[in-house]
Design a protein around this motif. Structure first.
Motif, short mmCIF file in Angstrom:
data_model
loop_
_atom_site.label_atom_id
_atom_site.label_comp_id
_atom_site.label_asym_id
_atom_site.label_seq_id
_atom_site.Cartn_x
_atom_site.Cartn_y
_atom_site.Cartn_z
N ASP A 281 0.83 -1.14 -0.07
CA ASP A 281 0.08 -0.04 -0.01
C ASP A 281 0.68 1.13 0.03
N ILE A 282 0.77 2.19 -0.94
CA ILE A 282 1.48 3.34 -0.98
C ILE A 282 0.75 4.57 -1.04
N ILE A 283 1.05 5.69 -0.88
CA ILE A 283 0.79 6.96 -1.07
C ILE A 283 1.45 7.30 -2.39
N GLU A 284 0.78 7.68 -3.41
CA GLU A 284 1.30 8.13 -4.43
C GLU A 284 1.09 9.63 -5.00
N CYS A 285 2.01 10.32 -5.35
CA CYS A 285 1.63 11.78 -5.99
C CYS A 285 2.23 11.91 -7.48
N MET A 286 1.75 12.48 -8.20
CA MET A 286 2.38 12.65 -9.66
C MET A 286 1.80 14.09 -10.01
N ALA A 287 2.33 14.36 -11.30
CA ALA A 287 1.94 15.59 -12.10
C ALA A 287 0.55 15.06 -12.54
N ASN A 288 -0.42 16.09 -12.64
CA ASN A 288 -1.89 15.65 -13.04
C ASN A 288 -2.06 14.93 -14.37
N SER A 289 -1.97 13.75 -14.31
CA SER A 289 -1.74 13.09 -15.74
C SER A 289 -2.41 11.57 -15.22
N ASP A 290 -2.83 10.83 -16.33
CA ASP A 290 -3.04 9.47 -16.22
C ASP A 290 -2.46 8.70 -17.47
N ASN A 291 -1.22 9.27 -18.00
CA ASN A 291 -0.60 8.83 -19.29
C ASN A 291 0.46 7.49 -18.63
N VAL A 292 0.39 6.46 -19.11
CA VAL A 292 0.86 5.24 -19.03
C VAL A 292 1.25 4.58 -20.33
N ILE A 293 2.65 4.40 -20.32
CA ILE A 293 3.00 3.45 -21.68
C ILE A 293 3.29 2.06 -21.13
N ARG A 294 2.56 0.99 -21.69
CA ARG A 294 2.48 -0.28 -20.90
C ARG A 294 3.39 -1.00 -22.11
N ALA A 295 4.05 -2.39 -21.38
CA ALA A 295 4.73 -3.34 -22.30
C ALA A 295 4.83 -4.52 -21.87
N ASN A 306 6.53 2.55 -28.53
CA ASN A 306 6.67 3.75 -27.71
C ASN A 306 7.49 3.65 -26.40
N LEU A 307 7.46 2.53 -25.88
CA LEU A 307 8.07 2.36 -24.50
C LEU A 307 9.59 2.36 -24.81
N VAL A 308 9.78 1.34 -25.94
CA VAL A 308 11.16 1.49 -26.13
C VAL A 308 11.71 2.75 -26.69
N HIS A 309 10.95 3.36 -27.33
CA HIS A 309 11.52 4.65 -27.87
C HIS A 309 11.69 5.68 -26.93
N THR A 310 10.86 5.76 -26.00
CA THR A 310 10.84 7.01 -24.89
C THR A 310 11.71 6.88 -23.36
N LEU A 311 12.15 5.61 -23.39
CA LEU A 311 13.03 5.32 -21.97
C LEU A 311 14.23 6.23 -22.16
N THR A 312 14.86 6.39 -20.77
CA THR A 312 15.97 7.11 -20.86
C THR A 312 17.26 6.32 -20.89
#
Length: 419
Positions: A281-295, A306-312
């Motif tokens: 169980d966690i408290i989570e905070c984020m910028a106001n978005s729901d964007n998720v790239i899944r793999a 898109n996941l492969v292309h955008t990772l750091t």
């Protein structure tokens, strides 16, 4: 109103904890959600507190959306924050959540702002807003996660030790990675490219090949035919395979850091950092978005290109992601988690029965959830009694006094933004 209760919303995803074993369900019972009753057969995954259009919070006394109320009362957001984040529509820069995780979330990352805008324009039904989503996870029970790429030398060790993993990687890519990993700065372009090639090769392995190798791996791990280097992730691999049989995401156990956090410990994940929350169980905070790239490890849409292309492709120890708490007040009752982004910070306050704590006035708005106990919030023009599960909005430039009034400790988490 400077301080008032708001009504959060619930998300019932398959990976959530069941019934009252979920803190989301426990909190929701006191949060003012209309006609809410816990069903002990259903999962309760997320509690949302904020202004995101997908699932906005309501003002308890009026029933209007929090964003609508804030748009009409910009003083509650504060002049500096309103100017910096252009909040005339009442949208807060952050989204605050509680997560209760029974089953692993997907192998995923979140886009940066430019990528989010592009994905939203191209696929608005999948990427439903144009904002980035850096996020922080703060454990309120023991919590496990996959978090960022392992150091290159650790991945190389797994490639040498785990034949089922090596079998997924074309020979030229494998040899280049083993040559580069022990000698090259992990931030060098050649190292990042080598890591990208390995990750891409694994995640795009044809199903016929990876399912055969995964079957061999699981059989070997179940029979405890395990090398010393594999022991630390053996149970993780078996767990992920039970939850998501024949899923390529299980192989990420050998590519990403496996981290275990105790209550009060936190991690931060910026744009392009691969991760998967496993349990807790966690408290989570984020910028106001729901964007998720899944793999991987998900029944939802997978967007591996898109996941492969955008990772750091930043390879390092998991400690790079840890957020170390700082003092927030003169006492030790309140600690500040301040990740390296402007949209949010979180304060955790724990008071013993009868204890009192002052929170200074904050330039911007904040949202508070009571995670345990009961107490009183006081400010210059009023007071509010609160109990476990209730969620409170605190307007900008409002000093707050906290009192623990029950027989148990009062535990409060407060997300806020300052310009």
């Amino acid at each position: 109103m400077q301080v008032f209760k708001i009504v959060p919303t619930i998300q019932q995803y398959d990976w959530g904890k069941i019934g009252t074993s979920s803190k989301v369900a426990v909190f929701a019972q006191s949060a003012g959600i209309s006609d809410f009753r816990v069903d002990e057969s259903k999962p309760y995954a997320e509690l949302w507190m904020g202004t995101h259009l997908k699932s906005p919070s309501l003002v308890l006394v009026s029933g209007e959306t929090l964003a609508s109320y804030l748009a009409k009362n910009q003083n509650l957001i504060g002049e500096k924050v309103a100017r910096k984040f252009a909040t005339k529509d009442g949208n807060l820069p952050f989204l605050f959540k509680v997560l209760a995780i029974e089953k692993a979330l997907s192998i995923q990352s979140h886009p940066d702002k430019a990528t989010a805008e592009k994905l939203h324009a191209q696929q608005p039904d999948i990427y439903n807003d144009s904002n980035h989503k850096p996020e922080m996870a703060l454990a309120i029970t023991p919590f496990t996660a996959l978090c960022g790429f392992l150091p290159l030398v650790h991945i190389a060790t797994y490639i040498k030790t785990v034949p089922e993993l090596a079998a997924l990687i074309p020979q030229a890519i494998l040899e280049n990675f083993l040559r580069v990993s022990p000698t090259t700065d992990p931030n060098a372009p050649a190292a990042k490219q080598a890591l990208r090639d390995v990750f891409s090769a694994v995640m795009t392995t044809p199903a016929q090949l990876f399912t055969a190798q995964l079957s061999r791996l699981i059989e070997r791990f179940e029979s405890r035919s395990v090398q010393v280097e594999e022991e630390s992730v053996r149970e993780l691999v078996l767990c992920l395979n039970r939850q998501f049989p024949n899923d390529i995401g299980t192989f990420c156990s050998f590519l990403l850091n496996y981290i275990k956090l105790s209550p009060g410990e936190a991690i931060f994940l910026g744009a392009g950092e691969p991760h998967a929350y496993i349990s807790g169980d966690i408290i989570e905070c984020m910028a106001n978005s729901d964007n998720v790239i899944r793999a991987g490890l998900t029944p939802k849409l997978r967007d591996i290109p898109n996941l492969v292309h955008t990772l750091t492709y930043a390879a390092s120890q998991a400690s790079r992601h840890v957020v170390n708490p700082l003092p927030f007040s003169a006492s030790s009752a309140s600690t500040l988690y301040n990740p390296p982004i402007p949209e949010f910070s979180v304060v955790r306050t724990t008071l013993t029965p009868g204890q009192y704590e002052e929170h200074r006035a904050i330039d911007g708005p904040s949202i508070t959830i009571v995670a345990g106990g009961k107490g009183t919030l006081q400010w210059a023009s009023g007071s509010l009694s609160v109990v476990t599960g209730e969620v409170i909005f605190i307007g900008a430039v409002t000093a707050i006094d906290l009192f623990a009034t029950g027989d148990e400790k009062l535990e409060i988490y407060r997300a806020f933004v300052e310009a």
